[in-house]
Design an enzyme around this catalytic site. Structure first.
Site, PDB file in Angstrom:
ATOM      1  N   HIS A 188      71.688  35.636  40.962  1.00 30.51           N
ATOM      2  CA  HIS A 188      72.975  36.333  40.953  1.00 30.51           C
ATOM      3  C   HIS A 188      73.216  36.949  42.313  1.00 30.51           C
ATOM      4  O   HIS A 188      72.272  37.412  42.953  1.00 30.51           O
ATOM      5  CB  HIS A 188      72.989  37.434  39.880  1.00 30.51           C
ATOM      6  CG  HIS A 188      74.367  37.862  39.525  1.00 30.51           C
ATOM      7  ND1 HIS A 188      75.024  38.866  40.180  1.00 30.51           N
ATOM      8  CD2 HIS A 188      75.223  37.386  38.584  1.00 30.51           C
ATOM      9  CE1 HIS A 188      76.236  38.999  39.657  1.00 30.51           C
ATOM     10  NE2 HIS A 188      76.380  38.126  38.686  1.00 30.51           N
ATOM     11  N   GLU A 218      74.518  33.767  31.965  1.00 33.16           N
ATOM     12  CA  GLU A 218      74.875  32.456  31.421  1.00 33.16           C
ATOM     13  C   GLU A 218      73.795  31.877  30.518  1.00 33.16           C
ATOM     14  O   GLU A 218      74.088  31.089  29.624  1.00 33.16           O
ATOM     15  CB  GLU A 218      75.136  31.466  32.564  1.00 33.16           C
ATOM     16  CG  GLU A 218      76.129  31.940  33.596  1.00 33.16           C
ATOM     17  CD  GLU A 218      77.546  31.943  33.088  1.00 33.16           C
ATOM     18  OE1 GLU A 218      77.736  32.041  31.875  1.00 33.16           O
ATOM     19  OE2 GLU A 218      78.463  31.847  33.920  1.00 33.16           O
TER      20      GLU A 218
HETATM   21  N1  COA Z   1      67.852  28.045  41.346  1.00 29.42           N
HETATM   22  C1  COA Z   1      67.154  27.728  42.467  1.00 29.42           C
HETATM   23  N2  COA Z   1      67.352  28.334  43.651  1.00 29.42           N
HETATM   24  C2  COA Z   1      68.284  29.278  43.706  1.00 29.42           C
HETATM   25  C3  COA Z   1      69.041  29.671  42.567  1.00 29.42           C
HETATM   26  C4  COA Z   1      68.787  29.006  41.350  1.00 29.42           C
HETATM   27  N3  COA Z   1      69.458  29.306  40.252  1.00 29.42           N
HETATM   28  N4  COA Z   1      69.900  30.640  42.925  1.00 29.42           N
HETATM   29  C5  COA Z   1      69.716  30.873  44.227  1.00 29.42           C
HETATM   30  N5  COA Z   1      68.749  30.054  44.699  1.00 29.42           N
HETATM   31  C6  COA Z   1      68.222  30.009  46.069  1.00 29.42           C
HETATM   32  C7  COA Z   1      69.165  29.279  47.000  1.00 29.42           C
HETATM   33  O1  COA Z   1      68.894  27.887  47.018  1.00 29.42           O
HETATM   34  C8  COA Z   1      68.859  29.949  48.308  1.00 29.42           C
HETATM   35  O2  COA Z   1      67.637  29.451  48.780  1.00 29.42           O
HETATM   36  P1  COA Z   1      67.402  29.227  50.370  1.00 29.42           P
HETATM   37  O3  COA Z   1      67.644  30.545  51.005  1.00 29.42           O
HETATM   38  O4  COA Z   1      65.998  28.721  50.432  1.00 29.42           O
HETATM   39  O5  COA Z   1      68.425  28.207  50.770  1.00 29.42           O
HETATM   40  C9  COA Z   1      68.608  31.398  47.899  1.00 29.42           C
HETATM   41  O6  COA Z   1      68.158  31.350  46.543  1.00 29.42           O
HETATM   42  C10 COA Z   1      69.840  32.290  47.964  1.00 29.42           C
HETATM   43  O7  COA Z   1      70.931  31.597  47.381  1.00 29.42           O
HETATM   44  P2  COA Z   1      72.461  31.918  47.653  1.00 29.42           P
HETATM   45  O8  COA Z   1      73.281  30.716  47.284  1.00 29.42           O
HETATM   46  O9  COA Z   1      72.653  32.515  48.999  1.00 29.42           O
HETATM   47  O10 COA Z   1      72.708  33.040  46.622  1.00 29.42           O
HETATM   48  P3  COA Z   1      74.116  33.538  46.166  1.00 29.42           P
HETATM   49  O11 COA Z   1      74.038  34.997  46.041  1.00 29.42           O
HETATM   50  O12 COA Z   1      75.232  32.990  46.957  1.00 29.42           O
HETATM   51  O13 COA Z   1      74.196  32.797  44.747  1.00 29.42           O
HETATM   52  C11 COA Z   1      74.480  32.137  42.555  1.00 29.42           C
HETATM   53  C12 COA Z   1      74.330  33.325  43.525  1.00 29.42           C
HETATM   54  C13 COA Z   1      74.760  32.683  41.172  1.00 29.42           C
HETATM   55  C14 COA Z   1      75.638  31.257  43.000  1.00 29.42           C
HETATM   56  C15 COA Z   1      73.159  31.304  42.570  1.00 29.42           C
HETATM   57  O14 COA Z   1      72.081  32.119  42.187  1.00 29.42           O
HETATM   58  C16 COA Z   1      73.247  30.069  41.679  1.00 29.42           C
HETATM   59  O15 COA Z   1      73.762  29.034  42.110  1.00 29.42           O
HETATM   60  N6  COA Z   1      72.732  30.149  40.410  1.00 29.42           N
HETATM   61  C17 COA Z   1      72.791  29.038  39.509  1.00 29.42           C
HETATM   62  C18 COA Z   1      74.161  28.951  38.864  1.00 29.42           C
HETATM   63  C19 COA Z   1      74.437  30.049  37.887  1.00 29.42           C
HETATM   64  O16 COA Z   1      73.608  30.373  37.044  1.00 29.42           O
HETATM   65  N7  COA Z   1      75.656  30.612  37.972  1.00 29.42           N
HETATM   66  C20 COA Z   1      76.109  31.667  37.086  1.00 29.42           C
HETATM   67  C21 COA Z   1      76.208  32.961  37.806  1.00 29.42           C
HETATM   68  S1  COA Z   1      76.501  34.322  36.711  1.00 29.42           S
END
Ligand code: COA
Length: 381
Positions: free
Chosen positions: A256, A318
């Protein structure tokens, strides 16, 4: 003196609004809705009470609540043009979230100019749209809303054709209340931006649905449950999740932007799902599925710490949404539209707040492109 301009990728940490509606503390794992801990509202409140709370700033008394309930219940039926569009969408098998976006765009066809009336129409009609679409695409006729049932119970009735039990209604209300508002998330920000231009509620809501649809926001619960189904048996969880992470894929239902501890909504929903399955009140799935999901969660959190050390990737809302809504007999592609039904009062409350206090939202960008280029005539390029 020049104004300091700092670019923050994804606007992370940028404060872009002041709100009375909800407060998210990502380090403590705390969510307040209009001052109340989400755990309290999820357990006790009805959907209409929470919508009223967000729109009026205080919980309704008995007569206010019954007026508000009646006001919504009498608006649930869809205009003919909306129903026609849903029929076309069902024939073409568009995704339910897209059908909701298209149908939501028709809700101001009667030219209702009053934002409060538009808001009530949107909230009252969302469940009718989603349920009508779900029935039409599987060859069944939509059901007329039942004005005697509350918002959540009527949604389940319109989907399944039978009035839900009190436990099923409670489970859905817990879900809808849990997701009703969540700070300046992407869809809420979208709605605020649109309304800040002096546009209308329906336009703001249509934009918000578009933002909610993406898998990084509200589109994750379907894939999260598909993942649990694909895993199938507890012993497959570890190798399956490890392989996914080795391929660089994201685990849906984890991570998140704001929460760096377990999302408090995951806590509330896992308890609500446990109650539903333990009381054997679920419409679909069984206790084994619930236990499998818990095991998948444990393994996922452990492996995320191994693959992404220091990122604090924890279970988000989720993951248990998927289990709860599955237990209420919803197919995975109805999860996101049901999230929209829950979030709609929050979007609208933000629109009202923005209309009361807000200026046009218009950030700046930092130009990093080339300068000083010379025009080249077409025939010389
Ligand atoms: N599974 C695997 N790796 C994950 C991850 C997940 N669910 N969520 C984040 N990461 C990793 C990213 O690949 C990134 O790794 P890196 O630095 O080695 O490239 C790091 O963690 C940070 O990710 P980032 O995209 O910058 O985090 P964010 O704050 O922008 O993303 C979400 C938040 C929710 C978009 C992200 O956690 C995600 O895509 N989760 C899965 C989808 C989901 O459950 N969405 C519902 C949200 S309520």
């Amino acid at each position: 003196m020049t104004e300091e301009r700092v670019f923050r990728e994804g606007l992370e940490g940028v404060v872009a609004a002041q709100t009375h509606l909800s407060h998210v503390d990502g380090l403590k794992g705390e969510l307040l809705i209009a001052g109340y801990p989400v755990e309290e509202l999820a357990q006790h409140a009805g959907y209409e009470e929470v919508a009223y709370l967000l729109w009026h700033g205080a919980l309704p008394d008995e007569s206010q609540l019954s007026d508000f309930r009646r006001r919504l219940a009498t608006r649930r039926a869809l205009p003919e043009a909306t129903l026609e569009l849903i029929r076309i969408a069902a024939e073409r098998k568009v995704a339910p979230m897209d059908a909701l976006r298209m149908a939501a765009g028709t809700l101001d066809l009667d030219g209702q100019p009053d934002p409060r009336e538009q808001a009530a129409d949107v909230v009252a009609r969302f469940p009718t749209i989603v349920a009508a679409y779900a029935r039409l695409r599987s060859g069944r006729q939509p059901l007329q809303p039942d004005p005697e049932l509350g918002h959540a119970a009527n949604y389940l009735y319109m989907l399944h054709g039978a009035a839900p039990s009190p436990a099923q209604t409670r489970a859905l209300e817990s879900y809808l209340n849990t997701v009703v508002d969540h700070g300046l998330n992407a869809s809420t920000f979208t709605a605020r931006i649109i309304i800040s231009t002096d546009s209308d509620i329906v336009s703001a809501i249509v934009g918000a649905i578009g933002a909610l649809k993406g898998p990084r926001h509200g589109g994750a619960p379907g894939p999260a449950l598909d993942m649990v189904f694909e895993i199938g048996e507890p012993q497959n969880a570890e190798p399956y999740l490890r392989a996914k992470l080795q391929r660089g894929e994201r685990l849906m239902g984890f991570g998140h932007r704001v929460y760096k501890v377990r999302d408090p909504r995951a806590e509330v929903l896992s308890a609500a799902a446990a109650r539903l399955y333990e009381q054997n009140e679920q419409i679909d799935g069984d206790q084994t599925l619930y236990e499998l999901a818990r095991h998948v969660e444990e393994q996922a959190v452990r492996l995320l710490a191994e693959f992404k050390p220091g990122r604090n990737l924890q279970t988000n809302v989720e993951f248990y949404t998927a289990l709860l809504l599955h237990g209420l007999g919803l197919s995975t592609d109805l999860f996101s539209p049901t999230f929209a039904i829950g979030r709609a009062p929050g979007w609208i409350a933000h629109c009202f707040e923005q209309q009361r206090h807000g200026r046009l939202i218009r950030p700046t960008s930092e130009y990093v492109g080339e300068r000083g280029r010379q025009w080249i005539a077409l025939e010389r390029r």
